[in-house]
Every structure is written in C-alpha cells, then in structure tokens.
Design an enzyme around this catalytic site. Structure first.
Site, mmCIF file in Angstrom:
data_model
loop_
_atom_site.group_PDB
_atom_site.id
_atom_site.type_symbol
_atom_site.label_atom_id
_atom_site.label_comp_id
_atom_site.label_asym_id
_atom_site.label_seq_id
_atom_site.Cartn_x
_atom_site.Cartn_y
_atom_site.Cartn_z
ATOM 1 N N GLY A 18 0.344 -0.915 0.364
ATOM 2 C CA GLY A 18 0.127 -0.288 0.023
ATOM 3 C C GLY A 18 0.692 1.662 0.024
ATOM 4 O O GLY A 18 1.951 1.219 0.492
ATOM 5 N N ILE A 144 2.000 2.912 7.177
ATOM 6 C CA ILE A 144 1.496 3.342 8.757
ATOM 7 C C ILE A 144 1.325 2.984 8.755
ATOM 8 O O ILE A 144 1.319 3.732 10.691
ATOM 9 C CB ILE A 144 0.172 4.252 7.474
ATOM 10 C CG1 ILE A 144 -0.474 2.939 7.494
ATOM 11 C CG2 ILE A 144 0.310 5.289 6.526
ATOM 12 C CD1 ILE A 144 -2.696 3.646 7.236
ATOM 13 N N ASP A 145 1.217 1.542 9.495
ATOM 14 C CA ASP A 145 0.754 0.709 10.766
ATOM 15 C C ASP A 145 2.107 0.811 11.463
ATOM 16 O O ASP A 145 1.800 0.562 13.124
ATOM 17 C CB ASP A 145 0.703 -0.701 9.880
ATOM 18 C CG ASP A 145 -0.387 -0.837 9.463
ATOM 19 O OD1 ASP A 145 -1.323 -0.258 9.318
ATOM 20 O OD2 ASP A 145 -0.034 -1.740 8.474
ATOM 21 N N MET A 187 -6.687 3.078 10.593
ATOM 22 C CA MET A 187 -6.128 2.018 9.959
ATOM 23 C C MET A 187 -4.946 1.405 10.837
ATOM 24 O O MET A 187 -5.185 1.182 12.458
ATOM 25 C CB MET A 187 -5.688 1.639 8.919
ATOM 26 C CG MET A 187 -6.757 2.051 7.746
ATOM 27 S SD MET A 187 -5.905 2.124 6.330
ATOM 28 C CE MET A 187 -7.488 2.019 4.838
ATOM 29 N N GLY A 188 -4.136 -0.292 10.660
ATOM 30 C CA GLY A 188 -3.440 0.072 11.742
ATOM 31 C C GLY A 188 -3.234 -1.770 11.616
ATOM 32 O O GLY A 188 -2.270 -2.363 11.607
ATOM 33 N N HIS A 290 -8.637 5.516 3.872
ATOM 34 C CA HIS A 290 -6.976 5.900 3.144
ATOM 35 C C HIS A 290 -7.128 7.591 2.996
ATOM 36 O O HIS A 290 -6.134 7.964 3.181
ATOM 37 C CB HIS A 290 -7.455 5.289 1.680
ATOM 38 C CG HIS A 290 -7.800 4.326 1.505
ATOM 39 N ND1 HIS A 290 -8.478 3.081 1.871
ATOM 40 C CD2 HIS A 290 -6.402 3.027 1.110
ATOM 41 C CE1 HIS A 290 -7.985 1.661 1.536
ATOM 42 N NE2 HIS A 290 -7.331 1.783 1.413
ATOM 43 N N LEU A 291 -8.054 8.313 4.094
ATOM 44 C CA LEU A 291 -7.258 9.831 4.394
ATOM 45 C C LEU A 291 -6.210 9.648 4.282
ATOM 46 O O LEU A 291 -4.972 10.158 4.874
ATOM 47 C CB LEU A 291 -8.220 10.362 5.112
ATOM 48 C CG LEU A 291 -9.887 10.917 4.564
ATOM 49 C CD1 LEU A 291 -10.583 11.753 4.913
ATOM 50 C CD2 LEU A 291 -9.808 11.655 3.162
ATOM 51 N N GLN A 292 -6.109 8.354 5.578
ATOM 52 C CA GLN A 292 -4.427 8.106 6.729
ATOM 53 C C GLN A 292 -4.039 7.903 5.568
ATOM 54 O O GLN A 292 -2.575 7.826 5.943
ATOM 55 C CB GLN A 292 -4.591 6.780 7.611
ATOM 56 C CG GLN A 292 -5.730 7.414 8.584
ATOM 57 C CD GLN A 292 -6.937 5.746 9.158
ATOM 58 O OE1 GLN A 292 -6.092 5.179 10.229
ATOM 59 N NE2 GLN A 292 -7.649 5.290 7.924
HETATM 60 O O1 F6P Z 1 -0.964 -1.919 5.839
HETATM 61 C C1 F6P Z 1 -1.447 -0.755 5.088
HETATM 62 C C2 F6P Z 1 -2.792 -0.485 5.440
HETATM 63 O O2 F6P Z 1 -3.589 0.649 4.670
HETATM 64 C C3 F6P Z 1 -3.385 -1.095 6.837
HETATM 65 O O3 F6P Z 1 -3.330 -0.055 7.742
HETATM 66 C C4 F6P Z 1 -5.282 -1.542 6.187
HETATM 67 O O4 F6P Z 1 -5.551 -2.349 6.866
HETATM 68 C C5 F6P Z 1 -4.295 -1.783 4.676
HETATM 69 O O5 F6P Z 1 -2.898 -1.286 4.148
HETATM 70 C C6 F6P Z 1 -5.286 -1.387 3.429
HETATM 71 O O6 F6P Z 1 -4.873 -2.113 2.346
HETATM 72 P P1 F6P Z 1 -6.044 -1.960 0.758
HETATM 73 O O7 F6P Z 1 -5.309 -0.341 0.980
HETATM 74 O O8 F6P Z 1 -5.720 -2.832 0.418
HETATM 75 O O9 F6P Z 1 -7.374 -1.132 1.339
#
Ligand code: F6P
Length: 369
Positions: A18, A144-145, A187-188, A290-292
């Site tokens: 990601g 980001i995690d 997220m995380g 995904h703003l994060q």
């Molecule tokens: O690993 C980064 C992350 O943003 C996680 O926090 C989240 O669970 C995952 O990727 C989301 O993935 P995608 O963008 O494929 O939905």
C-alpha cells in the site's frame, strides 16, 4: 549469475504494498546521491508486479526533483504482485503461481547490480526470498501501521497519526456541541499503533487496539461515567483490528489475489451501535480509511524518508546486501532483512505511551489493564 564482485553501477528501485506518505521522498533520497555517484537508476513500476512483468523506466534527475512533499509514489505500487504468490485467473477461478524466476530474469536482463525495495512486512518477506535466489537487495521499511519490530519507526506512520489527530480535533467540536459519543475507526491492521498514537494525540477518551481485546461493559461504563460527571461527550478511537474479548476481528472482505486476503473494517460501526443501544447516548461513527494514507508527508516523515533513502543507497554502493535500513534511537542503522521480518511490533500493556495514556484517564476498554 548475479555479480557480487564488480562495482555497483546500475540500481533498480521499487515501491511495494500500500502507498503511504514519504515514498517519493525515499525515491528522491536514493536517486539524487546515486546520480551524484555516477549510478544509473531504474524505476520499476507497480512494485514487484513490474519486476515480474518487465515494467521499468530510467529515473533521471528531473524525475526526482520536486517530489519531496508529494504523496503516493511516482513509481506506482501494488499489493497483488507477490512473485511467489502470483494470482492468475482461469475460467473464473484464481490459481496461485510462482513467477519468481521471471522476476530474476528481468533483474538480470536489466543488468541491475542492486535493487532497493521500499515496503512493509510483505515487501520485506518477498525481498528476503529474492535475496535467497541471488538478488542484491536493500530494504527500506514503509508502513503507516508502524508494525515492524526492527525499526523504531517506519516512515508514513507520523503522517497517518497527524491525520487521525486532526480528524479527532474536528470530531470533538460536534461531539461537544451535540453531547454525543463519536466513534472513529482507524487503520493499522493487526497492530494498534495508529489508534494509540493518533488517539492519544487527539485526546480520545477510549482507545481500542487489537492487542487488548476489549470488554463491552468497560466501554459503556467509561462513556456513561463521563456523561454523569458533566463531560457530556466522548471520543472513542477504534483500531480496525480491535475485537471484543472472546470475539473475532471484523472482516469487511477477502481478496484471494493477495498474500493476506483479509480486508478489515466495520468494528467502528459495531462499537457505535452497541454504545448507542446499551447506554442510550447519541452516537455516530466515522471511518477514516485511506485518508490516513494520502497526501503530503509531515516534516518528520520527509526527514526520516530522506535519511532512509540516502542510507539505503550508501549500503548498496558498499554492497551491504540483504539488509534493511532502520531507525534505532536517533540513528539510522541497518539490520538483516531476515531478522527484520521475524517479529511483528505490537502494542503491549507495559508500553510507556499506553501507560501515559492510561495515566491521563484513557480507557482501553478493559476494567483493569
Ligand atoms: O498496511 C497499510 C494499510 O493501510 C492497513 O492499515 C490497512 O489494513 C490496509 O493497508 C488496507 O489495504 P487496502 O488499501 O488494500 O485496502
């Protein structure tokens, strides 16, 4: 066979998994010193997918100029391009293939002396396997995690928690005006760092992390007691991987093309619904999603990414392959990729930040920590 004796003249660089703020700053941090040292830099497109499918372009100085503050990645990324777990669809059915030999063929055909792989846990696992096949790899930890044990911080995390913190500030105004409970899902994945750091910096009253399964009653008690004390609103920051004691994580979808098919999401809505039904307090939820991951990196991430990138190219030039750059205290060092992937960094109950949060009254959704 891959040449480990002559001088490093040509390197490849890719961004896997990601996206997150700071990827471009790392690319710039690698490419500028590489050019200054007379190296040729090849940008591999869309992560490992490009390595398998042969998608590459040369990166010149003009390509890496002015990208320090730009979010995303100029190279593109993918979390479905694992060469060892390559999904192919036949008659509507997904078959998993091993395309690692194609990846090695392209690496050799492009005459690369080294490959800088920027990515999280998944990217580092792939990097280790490719390194075992003979590729000269240097890893740069992104996510980001912030869940890689080998580095004190991954780049991207600071930018994500800045977004969470700002979002909670905004939620506070509605929470206090309308005397509501506001639940925010962040997220995380399987780690609670975004919820802990973002929640603490935003002043959340309850923080729920995957590592500490919560008790429903503890959450209800916290928000009701605040209400009774005259603090007529509460903010609950929930990690997407949080789960109740004896319960499971909430899975939104499964994507079998990915190495880890699970897509988390939905716990925030469930927490809001249960608070509302069990306390009678007006409750709303927000999923930050995904703003994060989007937008410009914070100054901290721009600096960390630049330090990571410049250190990575230094390792490549010195032929210190199979290593990943890492922040240790205030210094950038390196660790073996194979050691970096052996342990995930998770929140634990004795962590100083968690204890500090608890000391200022934050509930982690349990009667006793
Ligand atoms: O690993 C980064 C992350 O943003 C996680 O926090 C989240 O669970 C995952 O990727 C989301 O993935 P995608 O963008 O494929 O939905």
């Amino acid at each position: 066979m891959v040449n480990r004796t002559s001088k490093v003249k040509k390197i490849g660089i890719l961004t896997g998994g990601g996206d997150c703020p700071g990827l471009n700053a790392v690319i710039r941090g690698v490419a500028k010193p590489a050019h200054d040292n007379g190296l040729q830099v090849m940008g591999i497109l869309d992560g490992f997918e490009g390595l398998v499918e042969g998608k590459v372009c040369e990166l010149y100085n003009k390509d890496v100029s002015g990208i320090l503050a730009r979010g995303g990645t100029i190279l593109g990324s993918s979390n479905k391009g694992d060469p060892f777990h390559w999904p192919e669809e036949f008659d509507g059915e997904i078959k998993i293939k091993d395309r690692s030999k194609a990846a090695l063929r392209n690496y050799e055909a492009w005459d690369l002396d080294a490959l800088i792989a920027i990515g999280g846990d998944g990217t580092m696992h792939i990097s280790q396997k490719l390194s075992d096949m003979g590729m000269n790899i240097v890893g740069v930890p992104k996510t980001i995690d912030n869940d890689l044990e080998a580095t004190d911080q991954t780049f991207g995390h600071d930018s994500a928690i800045y977004v969470v913190s700002e979002a909670i500030d905004r939620l506070h105004t509605t929470a206090s005006s309308h005397h509501r409970v506001m639940v925010i899902e962040v997220m995380g994945r399987y780690a609670g760092w975004i919820a802990l750091h973002g929640g603490l910096s935003g002043g959340a009253d309850v923080i729920l992390v995957p590592e500490i399964p919560f008790e429903w009653d503890a959450i209800y008690d916290k928000v009701t007691s605040r209400h009774m004390m005259g603090k007529r609103f509460s903010i609950v920051c929930v990690a997407e991987g949080a789960k109740p004691k004896g319960g499971e994580m909430v899975v939104k979808a499964k994507d079998m093309k990915r190495t880890d098919p699970i897509q988390l999401g939905g716990i925030g809505e469930l927490v809001a619904k249960n608070i509302s039904e069990n306390t009678g307090l007006e409750t709303r939820f927000t999923v930050l999603g995904h703003l994060q991951r989007g937008g410009s990196p914070t100054p901290y991430d721009r600096i960390l990414s630049t330090r990571f990138g410049t250190h990575a190219i230094e390792l490549a030039i010195k032929k210190k392959f199979g290593r990943m750059v890492a922040l240790k205290g205030n210094e950038i060092k390196s660790v073996w990729i194979k050691d970096a992937i052996s342990k995930q960094k998770l929140v634990h109950k004795e962590h100083q930040t968690l204890l500090a949060a608890n000391a200022v009254g934050v509930s982690f959704g349990v009667e006793e920590l």
